[in-house]
Design a protein around this motif. Structure first.
Motif, short mmCIF file in Angstrom:
data_model
loop_
_atom_site.label_atom_id
_atom_site.label_comp_id
_atom_site.label_asym_id
_atom_site.label_seq_id
_atom_site.Cartn_x
_atom_site.Cartn_y
_atom_site.Cartn_z
N TRP A 63 0.81 -1.21 0.00
CA TRP A 63 0.00 0.00 0.00
C TRP A 63 0.85 1.27 0.00
O TRP A 63 0.31 2.38 0.09
CB TRP A 63 -0.93 -0.02 1.21
CG TRP A 63 -1.99 -1.07 1.08
CD1 TRP A 63 -1.96 -2.34 1.58
CD2 TRP A 63 -3.22 -0.95 0.35
NE1 TRP A 63 -3.09 -3.02 1.23
CE2 TRP A 63 -3.88 -2.19 0.47
CE3 TRP A 63 -3.83 0.07 -0.37
CZ2 TRP A 63 -5.13 -2.43 -0.12
CZ3 TRP A 63 -5.06 -0.17 -0.96
CH2 TRP A 63 -5.70 -1.40 -0.83
N ASP A 64 2.16 1.12 -0.10
CA ASP A 64 3.08 2.25 -0.17
C ASP A 64 2.89 3.20 1.01
O ASP A 64 2.70 4.41 0.85
CB ASP A 64 2.88 3.01 -1.49
CG ASP A 64 4.00 4.02 -1.76
OD1 ASP A 64 5.11 3.82 -1.23
OD2 ASP A 64 3.74 5.01 -2.47
N ILE A 65 2.94 2.62 2.21
CA ILE A 65 2.85 3.41 3.43
C ILE A 65 4.06 3.08 4.31
O ILE A 65 4.77 2.10 4.07
CB ILE A 65 1.54 3.14 4.21
CG1 ILE A 65 1.41 1.64 4.55
CG2 ILE A 65 0.33 3.64 3.43
CD1 ILE A 65 0.18 1.30 5.38
N THR A 66 4.27 3.88 5.33
CA THR A 66 5.41 3.69 6.23
C THR A 66 5.21 2.44 7.09
O THR A 66 4.11 2.16 7.56
CB THR A 66 5.56 4.91 7.16
OG1 THR A 66 5.82 6.06 6.34
CG2 THR A 66 6.70 4.72 8.15
N SER A 67 6.29 1.69 7.29
CA SER A 67 6.27 0.56 8.21
C SER A 67 6.98 0.98 9.50
O SER A 67 8.12 1.45 9.46
CB SER A 67 6.97 -0.66 7.60
OG SER A 67 8.31 -0.36 7.26
N PHE A 68 6.29 0.83 10.62
CA PHE A 68 6.86 1.19 11.91
C PHE A 68 7.52 -0.03 12.53
O PHE A 68 7.06 -1.17 12.37
CB PHE A 68 5.78 1.73 12.84
CG PHE A 68 5.17 3.03 12.37
CD1 PHE A 68 5.93 4.17 12.22
CD2 PHE A 68 3.82 3.09 12.05
CE1 PHE A 68 5.37 5.36 11.77
CE2 PHE A 68 3.24 4.27 11.60
CZ PHE A 68 4.02 5.41 11.46
N ALA A 69 8.58 0.21 13.29
CA ALA A 69 9.36 -0.88 13.86
C ALA A 69 8.91 -1.28 15.26
O ALA A 69 9.33 -2.31 15.78
CB ALA A 69 10.84 -0.50 13.90
N SER A 70 8.05 -0.46 15.89
CA SER A 70 7.63 -0.76 17.25
C SER A 70 6.31 -0.07 17.55
O SER A 70 5.90 0.86 16.85
CB SER A 70 8.69 -0.29 18.26
OG SER A 70 8.77 1.14 18.25
N VAL A 71 5.67 -0.53 18.62
CA VAL A 71 4.44 0.13 19.08
C VAL A 71 4.74 1.58 19.42
O VAL A 71 3.98 2.49 19.08
CB VAL A 71 3.86 -0.60 20.31
CG1 VAL A 71 2.71 0.21 20.93
CG2 VAL A 71 3.38 -1.99 19.93
N GLU A 72 5.87 1.81 20.08
CA GLU A 72 6.22 3.16 20.52
C GLU A 72 6.42 4.11 19.33
O GLU A 72 5.97 5.27 19.36
CB GLU A 72 7.49 3.13 21.38
CG GLU A 72 7.28 2.54 22.77
CD GLU A 72 7.00 1.04 22.76
OE1 GLU A 72 6.32 0.56 23.69
OE2 GLU A 72 7.45 0.35 21.82
N GLU A 73 7.05 3.62 18.27
CA GLU A 73 7.24 4.46 17.10
C GLU A 73 5.90 4.79 16.45
O GLU A 73 5.64 5.94 16.08
CB GLU A 73 8.16 3.77 16.08
CG GLU A 73 8.46 4.64 14.86
CD GLU A 73 9.30 3.93 13.82
OE1 GLU A 73 9.67 4.59 12.82
OE2 GLU A 73 9.59 2.72 13.98
N ALA A 74 5.05 3.78 16.33
CA ALA A 74 3.73 4.00 15.73
C ALA A 74 2.89 4.96 16.57
O ALA A 74 2.18 5.82 16.05
CB ALA A 74 3.01 2.67 15.56
#
Length: 354
Positions: A63-74
């Motif tokens: 979907w060409d969106i950002t992938s976050f590495a953690s709950v905290e980052e998201a």
């Protein structure tokens, strides 16, 4: 037929200034419904996080969106609406890690049982979260239309509400269900119980029986239920997810019958899920002819636009009611709990012949 009956409302008002959406979870429902709905409505998605890094990367890439590495980052995205597309076991942990005062849409169910629903409610209150539960069937074009017919008195007094489903559901799409001791009511018929509450309010009680099937590995795949409303209202569910005999006699419909008119609708997504068949809506005034009302969309994905739009508009002050708030959703969970208790209780015994 009145003009309102010909053209009942089928969509929620658009969001004027959309806030970014952060999705937690990368299961099939995200690609089948959440993302298509948000793209269709031009609702921006800031990114996605899933506990499985490969799944996060896969869905984010598709979907060409950002992938976050953690709950905290998201959770650190400023001004975000957090969309928890997660299994119910994960809700409490993620809610506790969101910023206080955040706006959040929680995937149904609101926990695995009423105790967890109560814990979620208390977390949302303590953290002052603006929280809704994704009971999106209320926002499907067909149900918005029927609710509009009801509120405009085209149906008159509702006296009979029936949900009937006889179909084959591909439960293998959701492998986490195999470990759950509550499946059918908690994860499927909960939609129907919630919708009936939306129209009729809270019933006094429920008579229910839910069970599995010899050819299924799920705890339950079939349910019958009668909701206890004051006379003259009759509200019933008959659900069978194991009709594996081809499409000819499959069906999935809701019927809302009143003293002035009746509406019946096909829930097409459940027939040949997830591809589905077209939803249909038919209406008949007393003494008149059946008329098909053209629909502007389907349950999946269009209803997901409505529930997110209501949350965003409520946060912005444009909507005065959060339709599926956690306060309201808790009552649906209480009904679900009562249904399981009823199913576990013995039926009224039949006297033996003397």
């Amino acid at each position: 037929m009145s003009e309102n009956a010909r053209n009942p409302a089928q969509s929620w008002a658009a969001v004027r200034a959309p806030r970014p959406i952060v999705i937690f979870g990368g299961g099939s429902i995200v690609g089948d419904a959440h993302m298509p709905a948000y793209r269709m409505a031009s609702l921006p998605v800031a990114g996605l996080y899933d506990i499985d890094p490969e799944r996060t990367a896969k869905v984010a890439g598709e979907w060409d969106i950002t992938s976050f590495a953690s709950v905290e980052e998201a959770a650190s995205v400023p001004g975000a609406i957090f969309d928890l597309a997660l299994p119910p076991v994960a809700h409490v942990d993620v809610l506790n890690r969101l910023p206080d005062g955040a706006a959040v849409l929680i995937q149904k169910p609101m926990g695995r049982n009423l105790d967890e629903a109560t814990a979620i409610l208390e977390i949302c209150r303590a953290k002052k979260l603006t929280a809704a539960v994704n009971f999106q069937l209320r926002f499907s074009p067909m149900m918005l239309a029927i609710h509009d017919l009801y509120k405009s008195d085209a149906l008159g007094e509702l006296v009979d509400v029936e949900m009937h489903a006889n179909m084959m559901t591909p439960w293998d799409l959701w492998p986490f269900l195999k470990s759950m001791d509550r499946v059918e009511i908690l994860l499927h018929s909960i939609h129907y119980l919630d919708l009936i509450r939306h129209f009729l309010g809270n019933p006094a009680g429920v008579h229910a029986r839910t069970m599995g099937h010899p050819l299924s590995t799920m705890a339950q795949t079939r349910t019958s239920a009668i909701l206890d409303y004051p006379e003259p209202v009759r509200a019933v569910l008959s659900i069978n997810h194991n009709h594996d005999f081809g499409p000819k006699f499959q069906d999935c419909y809701f019927r809302f019958e009143g003293t002035k008119g009746v509406a019946t609708t096909t829930l097409g997504v459940n027939l040949n899920y997830p591809k589905g068949v077209p939803d249909e809506l038919w209406f008949c005034e007393k003494g008149g002819e059946w008329q098909q009302i053209p629909l502007s969309g389907t349950w999946f994905p269009h209803a997901f636009i409505g529930v997110m739009s209501n949350l965003q508009r409520f946060v912005a002050g444009d909507d005065t009611e959060l339709v599926t708030s956690v306060e309201d959703a808790w009552n649906t969970m209480a009904l679900v709990e009562a249904a399981y208790q009823s199913s576990a209780s013995p039926a009224t015994p039949i006297k033996e012949k003397p």
